[in-house]
Design a protein around this motif. Sequence first.
Motif, PDB file in Angstrom:
ATOM      1  N   GLY A  75      59.659  65.112  38.831  1.00 53.56           N
ATOM      2  CA  GLY A  75      59.517  64.054  37.848  1.00 53.56           C
ATOM      3  C   GLY A  75      60.768  63.237  37.601  1.00 53.56           C
ATOM      4  N   PHE A  76      61.800  63.485  38.393  1.00 50.42           N
ATOM      5  CA  PHE A  76      62.987  62.647  38.242  1.00 50.42           C
ATOM      6  C   PHE A  76      63.735  62.519  39.567  1.00 50.42           C
TER       7      PHE A  76
ATOM      8  N   GLY B  39      63.272  64.231  28.553  1.00 54.23           N
ATOM      9  CA  GLY B  39      62.025  63.906  29.223  1.00 54.23           C
ATOM     10  C   GLY B  39      61.241  65.146  29.580  1.00 54.23           C
ATOM     11  N   ASP B  40      60.214  64.971  30.362  1.00 56.66           N
ATOM     12  CA  ASP B  40      59.367  66.075  30.791  1.00 56.66           C
ATOM     13  C   ASP B  40      60.110  66.869  31.863  1.00 56.66           C
TER      14      ASP B  40
ATOM     15  N   LEU C 296      69.098  65.231  29.146  1.00 56.21           N
ATOM     16  CA  LEU C 296      70.378  64.641  29.515  1.00 56.21           C
ATOM     17  C   LEU C 296      71.277  64.695  28.285  1.00 56.21           C
TER      18      LEU C 296
ATOM     19  N   PHE D  85      63.322  67.726  31.814  1.00 56.04           N
ATOM     20  CA  PHE D  85      64.774  67.515  31.889  1.00 56.04           C
ATOM     21  C   PHE D  85      65.331  67.107  30.529  1.00 56.04           C
TER      22      PHE D  85
ATOM     23  N   LYS E 221      58.309  60.849  32.690  1.00 58.30           N
ATOM     24  CA  LYS E 221      57.779  61.006  31.326  1.00 58.30           C
ATOM     25  C   LYS E 221      58.909  61.169  30.329  1.00 58.30           C
TER      26      LYS E 221
ATOM     27  N   LEU F 135      68.886  61.839  26.147  1.00 57.31           N
ATOM     28  CA  LEU F 135      67.528  61.566  26.596  1.00 57.31           C
ATOM     29  C   LEU F 135      66.841  62.901  26.873  1.00 57.31           C
TER      30      LEU F 135
ATOM     31  N   GLU G 260      63.192  69.742  43.672  1.00 57.50           N
ATOM     32  CA  GLU G 260      62.289  69.566  44.811  1.00 57.50           C
ATOM     33  C   GLU G 260      63.028  69.620  46.132  1.00 57.50           C
TER      34      GLU G 260
ATOM     35  N   LEU H  53      69.106  57.500  36.539  1.00 55.03           N
ATOM     36  CA  LEU H  53      68.138  58.592  36.443  1.00 55.03           C
ATOM     37  C   LEU H  53      66.755  57.969  36.306  1.00 55.03           C
TER      38      LEU H  53
ATOM     39  N   TYR I 114      62.793  58.541  35.997  1.00 53.19           N
ATOM     40  CA  TYR I 114      62.000  59.677  35.520  1.00 53.19           C
ATOM     41  C   TYR I 114      60.621  59.206  35.086  1.00 53.19           C
TER      42      TYR I 114
ATOM     43  N   LEU J 190      72.827  66.988  33.216  1.00 52.00           N
ATOM     44  CA  LEU J 190      71.379  66.867  33.376  1.00 52.00           C
ATOM     45  C   LEU J 190      70.813  68.274  33.570  1.00 52.00           C
TER      46      LEU J 190
END
Lengths: 112, 112
Positions: free
Chosen positions: A25-26, B23-24, B28, B26, A106, B21, B108, A102, A104, B102
Amino acid sequence: MTNLFANLPQSLPEEVFQEILHGDGFRLERIISFGQATPAGQWYDQEQHEWVVLLSGAASLRFEGEEDLHVLHAGDFVNIPAHTRHRVEWTDEKLPSVWLALHYSKLEMPAR
Amino acid sequence: MTNLFANLPQSLPEEVFQEILHGDGFRLERIISFGQATPAGQWYDQEQHEWVVLLSGAASLRFEGEEDLHVLHAGDFVNIPAHTRHRVEWTDEKLPSVWLALHYSKLEMPAR
């Protein structure tokens, strides 16, 4: 690469995009600009959100519908929601501009 | 905050951790150190992976089982897989050390 300021060119015919890390997702990338701008009339319109910080040099962003340019110097960051049309109006012509972006999918909380 | 180098203190009794920040999968954050180190005998052992870059100042990391310290200067980054035990041996005592970290859940591709 183990340093964001390593291997910076003295000049650059085109902007360079280098992936550093790619997770679920990022995607984290280094971008190097050296005087480049988004071609006239073109806009970025991205599927993902983008948090981006300028780490050296200088640059300006334009967001569609906004009168004023958003000028960035070292350390300045901005969060660009997906599909927020924007373009780079100019980047420093004397020094490389190093960006850390970055991308991303969501956002759980509003960017602050 | 809109600049990673804004509002840096002249001294700091404790390290500061500031979320930028979230997110889904992650998170930061900006970390500011000013001479601090991980307390003697303590290690970080984190549930998430951490990609971290030092943007100003200087610092050194120790990874459990490794003889040599990993000294970081401006721009140096390192990827720390989850549960890789590590500690901060020292940070610059004369200037604030600004880190951008981060934290993320799934990788992945191998970090390069």
